[in-house]
Scaffold this motif. Sequence first.
Motif, short mmCIF file in Angstrom:
data_model
loop_
_atom_site.label_atom_id
_atom_site.label_comp_id
_atom_site.label_asym_id
_atom_site.label_seq_id
_atom_site.Cartn_x
_atom_site.Cartn_y
_atom_site.Cartn_z
N UNK A 118 51.97 41.59 47.14
CA UNK A 118 53.15 42.42 46.91
C UNK A 118 53.41 42.59 45.41
N UNK A 119 53.21 41.52 44.66
CA UNK A 119 53.38 41.58 43.20
C UNK A 119 52.43 42.59 42.58
N UNK A 120 51.17 42.61 43.01
CA UNK A 120 50.19 43.58 42.49
C UNK A 120 50.56 45.00 42.94
N UNK A 121 51.10 45.13 44.15
CA UNK A 121 51.55 46.45 44.64
C UNK A 121 52.65 47.01 43.74
N UNK A 122 53.63 46.18 43.40
CA UNK A 122 54.72 46.64 42.53
C UNK A 122 54.19 46.97 41.14
N UNK A 123 53.29 46.13 40.62
CA UNK A 123 52.77 46.33 39.26
C UNK A 123 51.99 47.63 39.14
N UNK A 211 50.49 42.28 56.08
CA UNK A 211 51.25 42.53 54.85
C UNK A 211 50.33 42.68 53.65
N UNK A 212 49.27 41.85 53.60
CA UNK A 212 48.30 41.96 52.51
C UNK A 212 47.55 43.28 52.59
N UNK A 213 47.13 43.67 53.80
CA UNK A 213 46.42 44.94 53.98
C UNK A 213 47.32 46.11 53.60
N UNK A 214 48.61 46.06 53.96
CA UNK A 214 49.54 47.13 53.62
C UNK A 214 49.67 47.26 52.10
N UNK A 215 49.82 46.13 51.41
CA UNK A 215 49.95 46.16 49.95
C UNK A 215 48.71 46.75 49.30
N UNK A 216 47.52 46.32 49.75
CA UNK A 216 46.30 46.79 49.11
C UNK A 216 45.91 48.20 49.53
N UNK A 217 46.38 48.64 50.67
CA UNK A 217 46.18 50.04 51.05
C UNK A 217 46.95 50.95 50.09
N UNK A 218 48.20 50.59 49.82
CA UNK A 218 49.01 51.34 48.85
C UNK A 218 48.41 51.27 47.45
N UNK A 219 47.89 50.09 47.09
CA UNK A 219 47.25 49.94 45.78
C UNK A 219 46.01 50.83 45.68
N UNK A 224 43.22 55.57 43.39
CA UNK A 224 42.47 56.82 43.57
C UNK A 224 43.16 58.00 42.91
N UNK A 225 44.47 57.93 42.75
CA UNK A 225 45.22 59.02 42.12
C UNK A 225 45.14 58.99 40.59
N UNK A 226 44.64 57.88 40.04
CA UNK A 226 44.48 57.79 38.58
C UNK A 226 43.29 58.65 38.18
N UNK A 227 43.47 59.54 37.22
CA UNK A 227 42.43 60.52 36.87
C UNK A 227 41.31 59.90 36.04
N UNK A 228 41.65 59.04 35.09
CA UNK A 228 40.62 58.51 34.20
C UNK A 228 39.90 57.32 34.82
N UNK A 229 38.60 57.25 34.57
CA UNK A 229 37.80 56.13 35.07
C UNK A 229 38.25 54.82 34.44
N UNK A 230 38.63 54.88 33.17
CA UNK A 230 39.09 53.69 32.47
C UNK A 230 40.39 53.16 33.09
N UNK A 231 41.28 54.08 33.44
CA UNK A 231 42.54 53.67 34.07
C UNK A 231 42.32 53.05 35.43
N UNK A 232 41.39 53.64 36.21
CA UNK A 232 41.08 53.06 37.53
C UNK A 232 40.47 51.68 37.39
N UNK A 233 39.57 51.53 36.40
CA UNK A 233 38.93 50.23 36.17
C UNK A 233 39.94 49.17 35.78
N UNK A 234 40.87 49.54 34.91
CA UNK A 234 41.89 48.59 34.46
C UNK A 234 42.81 48.18 35.61
N UNK A 235 43.20 49.15 36.45
CA UNK A 235 44.08 48.85 37.59
C UNK A 235 43.36 47.95 38.60
N UNK A 236 42.08 48.24 38.83
CA UNK A 236 41.34 47.43 39.80
C UNK A 236 41.10 46.02 39.29
N UNK A 237 40.87 45.88 37.98
CA UNK A 237 40.57 44.56 37.41
C UNK A 237 41.76 43.61 37.52
#
Length: 310
Positions: A118-123, A211-219, A224-237
């Motif tokens: 949930x913390x990662x979902x909010x972040x 609950x974990x699946x719901x949070x990570x589905x939203x994440x 996927x909505x982040x346009x830059x590859x660098x932004x997606x990489x940073x969010x995933x990391x």
Amino acid sequence: MRNHRELKEFILLGIPQTEGLETVLLVIFSFIYPLTLLGNLLILLAIVSSSTLHTPMYFFLGLLSIMDMLFPSVLCPKMLVCFSGQSRAISYKGCAVQLFFYHFLGSTEGCLYSVMAYDRFVAICHPLRYMLIMRPGVCVGLVMVAWLVGCLQATILTSFTFQLPYCGPNRVDHFFCDIPAVLPLACADSSSVQGVASTSIGFLALMLWLSICASYTCIGIAILRIHSAEGRQKAFSTCSAHLIAILCAFGPIIIVYLHCTPNPLLDATVQLLNNTVSPMLNSLIYSLRNKEVKSSLKRICHNVIFIVLQ
């Protein structure tokens, strides 16, 4: 609690089908257990000593490190005593205490994984409101709920298990006191208690997993909505280490519940992985995949070396 018990102690038979391997197992787990404690202690020290890590994510990570030191400590000391050839006996009260803390810490850690998701979902999904939503009072409240759920779950399971009379055989076909290993020794019908235990454990595990699946589905959708590859990489990391830790914790449990016929050796192996190896892997995962934690650990090592060389 009336149960008219006559047994004063149980005998832990150990890991099924491992006769003659006690010395090998003693060496292996004498290495794994201290390494688990040391690794998680270093992560905790890294978080406490670095002001840059005093954020909600690292607050939860520090608590996870504490859980990963306590959880294997419920089982490993007695297991190592048994492997060394000393007494396999455990008192009736000791067996009940071991069962309680096993389920208390296991349930609490499962809740903590859900809170961290949930913390990662909010972040990631609400970055501008992250510090407002995950303010200190909310973080402490979520942790208190996790501990309360774990305590309630363990109290229910322990009370139902030890309200039965135990007056006959006392040989527990396992390496610690767990419900499936203890219930067959009861001198009364234990089917209702087994039903309550399975329902309670299954319901909590399902709710946490959803609950974990719901949070990570939203994440995942947000990434996927982040346009830059660098932004997606940073969010995933920011959540990759947590995802790996979840797979290490829930993977063995999923595997053991998928097979249809009971397999004592497989069940014991899965519980060993989940209770001793996963806590050790968590410390390695978070230290190797998190730049901030690695940086803080390097500072601690440099300070220790400097003090020693003085």
